[in-house]
Design an enzyme around this catalytic site. Structure first.
Site, PDB file in Angstrom:
ATOM      1  N   LEU A 155      67.895 -16.347  -4.883  1.00 20.12           N
ATOM      2  CA  LEU A 155      67.865 -15.256  -5.860  1.00 20.12           C
ATOM      3  C   LEU A 155      69.096 -15.227  -6.757  1.00 20.12           C
ATOM      4  O   LEU A 155      68.998 -14.922  -7.931  1.00 20.12           O
ATOM      5  CB  LEU A 155      67.706 -13.899  -5.156  1.00 20.12           C
ATOM      6  CG  LEU A 155      66.285 -13.581  -4.707  1.00 20.12           C
ATOM      7  CD1 LEU A 155      66.256 -12.329  -3.844  1.00 20.12           C
ATOM      8  CD2 LEU A 155      65.360 -13.418  -5.900  1.00 20.12           C
ATOM      9  N   HIS A 156      70.262 -15.517  -6.209  1.00 18.17           N
ATOM     10  CA  HIS A 156      71.504 -15.525  -7.001  1.00 18.17           C
ATOM     11  C   HIS A 156      71.618 -14.293  -7.891  1.00 18.17           C
ATOM     12  O   HIS A 156      71.901 -14.384  -9.078  1.00 18.17           O
ATOM     13  CB  HIS A 156      71.598 -16.813  -7.849  1.00 18.17           C
ATOM     14  CG  HIS A 156      71.498 -18.071  -7.057  1.00 18.17           C
ATOM     15  ND1 HIS A 156      72.449 -18.438  -6.122  1.00 18.17           N
ATOM     16  CD2 HIS A 156      70.552 -19.037  -7.029  1.00 18.17           C
ATOM     17  CE1 HIS A 156      72.094 -19.584  -5.572  1.00 18.17           C
ATOM     18  NE2 HIS A 156      70.949 -19.971  -6.100  1.00 18.17           N
ATOM     19  N   LEU A 157      71.391 -13.107  -7.307  1.00 18.55           N
ATOM     20  CA  LEU A 157      71.351 -11.884  -8.104  1.00 18.55           C
ATOM     21  C   LEU A 157      72.672 -11.562  -8.786  1.00 18.55           C
ATOM     22  O   LEU A 157      72.674 -10.917  -9.830  1.00 18.55           O
ATOM     23  CB  LEU A 157      70.893 -10.706  -7.239  1.00 18.55           C
ATOM     24  CG  LEU A 157      69.434 -10.787  -6.784  1.00 18.55           C
ATOM     25  CD1 LEU A 157      69.100  -9.623  -5.870  1.00 18.55           C
ATOM     26  CD2 LEU A 157      68.491 -10.841  -7.972  1.00 18.55           C
TER      27      LEU A 157
ATOM     28  N   GLU B 243      70.476 -17.985  -0.125  1.00 18.15           N
ATOM     29  CA  GLU B 243      71.928 -18.147  -0.144  1.00 18.15           C
ATOM     30  C   GLU B 243      72.676 -17.103   0.663  1.00 18.15           C
ATOM     31  O   GLU B 243      73.886 -17.207   0.856  1.00 18.15           O
ATOM     32  CB  GLU B 243      72.444 -18.181  -1.592  1.00 18.15           C
ATOM     33  CG  GLU B 243      72.380 -16.864  -2.329  1.00 18.15           C
ATOM     34  CD  GLU B 243      71.043 -16.613  -3.018  1.00 18.15           C
ATOM     35  OE1 GLU B 243      70.994 -15.688  -3.842  1.00 18.15           O
ATOM     36  OE2 GLU B 243      70.062 -17.341  -2.744  1.00 18.15           O
TER      37      GLU B 243
END
Length: 199
Positions: free
Chosen positions: A98-100, A122
């Site tokens: 997602l690497h939000l 992650e």
């Protein structure tokens, strides 16, 4: 029984797929229903027939898939053009990178608005606090960093014309790797194996 699904990744140059035929086979053997978008695995060499043999049901559009699933397994974060799919998944689970913190904050808002449980690869930790789903990607990134570095020092790419590989009688290339994590370790390890002098 859960319905687990994967769809074709649409991010530019992303050829990976969220579920392999082997993964499908294990999910089906555990009593789950698995949906796969037609052609989803072609970028990595998994044919639709391989998914059928593993027990998946193949459907042609992501819209018909997301309306039936409990869990969507992807590789990369949903892109803006995929946000309408998230509206069809209200209250369901999304399992992907997602690497939000590094993407448009709109994705976070969309996930919250649709009450989607997002499990970001992650951030998954093991008992020792390690990141078992992120580490392999970092390993690959380190290897690719050295491969691309080797390519771009070639004359045809505007480089100095040095090879990172060992050539008897030639001066060995010098490689500097910045960092000390998984990516850096694997970049340095590959450069050493190729015959470079590494700092």
């Amino acid at each position: 029984m859960l319905t687990v699904a994967t769809i074709t990744e649409i991010k530019n140059n992303e050829n990976r797929v969220g579920l392999t035929p082997e993964g499908v086979s294990k999910l089906v053997a555990s009593g789950n229903r698995v949906l796969v978008q037609e052609g989803a695995g072609l970028g990595v060499g998994f044919s639709d027939e391989m998914y059928r043999e593993a027990g998946a049901e193949l459907l042609s559009t992501p819209e018909e898939i997301v309306q039936q699933l409990d869990i969507l397994v992807k590789v990369k974060e949903p892109l803006p053009e995929e946000y309408p799919l998230l509206a069809l998944m209200k209250g369901k689970t999304l399992y992907t990178f997602l690497h939000l913190s590094g993407v448009d904050p709109v994705l976070t808002d969309v996930l919250l608005d649709q009450e989607i449980t997002g499990i970001a690869y992650e951030t998954v930790e093991d008992e020792q606090g390690g990141l078992p789903l992120l580490a392999p990607m970092s390993d690959v990134a380190g290897i690719l960093a050295t491969q691309y570095g080797a390519e771009f020092v070639q004359k045809k790419h505007g480089g100095v014309g040095t090879t990172l590989g060992y050539v008897p009688g030639a001066e060995r290339a010098r490689v500097v790797v910045l960092g000390a994590g998984h990516v850096s370790y694997n970049a340095a390890k590959l450069a050493l194996k190729m015959g470079s002098i590494v700092s």
